[in-house]
Scaffold this motif. Sequence first.
Motif, PDB file in Angstrom:
ATOM      1  N   ASP A 122       8.229   6.256   1.478  1.00 29.24           N
ATOM      2  CA  ASP A 122       6.796   6.260   1.189  1.00 29.24           C
ATOM      3  C   ASP A 122       6.076   5.284   2.112  1.00 29.24           C
ATOM      4  N   ALA A 123       4.770   5.396   2.181  1.00 37.30           N
ATOM      5  CA  ALA A 123       3.962   4.438   2.926  1.00 37.30           C
ATOM      6  C   ALA A 123       4.078   3.074   2.255  1.00 37.30           C
ATOM      7  N   ASP A 124       3.957   2.020   3.043  1.00 36.20           N
ATOM      8  CA  ASP A 124       4.076   0.672   2.484  1.00 36.20           C
ATOM      9  C   ASP A 124       2.801   0.223   1.778  1.00 36.20           C
ATOM     10  N   ILE A 157      -1.205   6.992   9.469  1.00 38.07           N
ATOM     11  CA  ILE A 157       0.089   7.168   8.803  1.00 38.07           C
ATOM     12  C   ILE A 157       0.886   8.211   9.567  1.00 38.07           C
ATOM     13  N   GLY A 158       1.936   7.761  10.223  1.00 35.62           N
ATOM     14  CA  GLY A 158       2.779   8.660  11.011  1.00 35.62           C
ATOM     15  C   GLY A 158       3.900   9.233  10.159  1.00 35.62           C
ATOM     16  N   PHE A 162       3.983   4.315   7.960  1.00 31.63           N
ATOM     17  CA  PHE A 162       4.855   5.465   8.219  1.00 31.63           C
ATOM     18  C   PHE A 162       5.391   6.015   6.913  1.00 31.63           C
ATOM     19  N   ILE A 163       5.587   7.314   6.939  1.00 24.92           N
ATOM     20  CA  ILE A 163       6.090   8.017   5.779  1.00 24.92           C
ATOM     21  C   ILE A 163       7.207   8.935   6.307  1.00 24.92           C
TER      22      ILE A 163
END
Length: 178
Positions: free
Chosen positions: A83-85, A37-38, A62-63
């Motif tokens: 938010d992250a998916d 998670i980038g 990605f966040i």
Amino acid sequence: MTRTLRPLISRHQIAAKISEIAAIISQDFAGQPVVLIGVLKGAAIFLADLARQITLDATFDFIAVSSYGDGHQHSGQVKLVKDADESVAGKNVILVEDILDTGITLTYLRNLLLARCPKQLKIAVLLDKPSRRIQPVAVDYVGFEIADEFVVGYGTDFAERYRNLPDICVLEPPPDDV
Ligand code: IMP
Ligand code: MG
């Protein structure tokens, strides 16, 4: 306004360090899938290079948070902008961040993700400025410790500029007005 850039960490040093970190991550999670998670936007280039050296079944997410304005000072507040998916529940998560500075951003993101019950949460940062810490945060993979200087390049910015510099440079403070 033109500001002076002083080279600090070369693209070659970055590449060598990322290979080392990727080898350790690949060992730590051997045989298991990971979700990287980038933290946008600064970590995008680091994540792209790191991911290609990791020999695991890896997915990306990605966040985005806002903490810095257009300047150098931390506002002390973090807001989740994107938010992250994917759900992280039960997954091996590696949070990938460009710079660990005061620790406020990573403390916020760590708590956010831990509340979602990942199987494991590790944190990788390319740069660490230990002398700036306000909130202690344990990170698992660190590229380089640097002094209290403002850096740009390799994804990191000043007011959205300089992200595409291949090397990490110190953005020298402007000369005093006279
Ligand atoms: P922290 O919450 O103070 O740890 O801030 C971390 C964030 O501040 C990082 O994700 C960077 O985006 C930004 N940041 C901290 N230091 C620098 C710097 O020297 N150059 C560019 N961005 C920085
Ligand atoms: Mg950032």
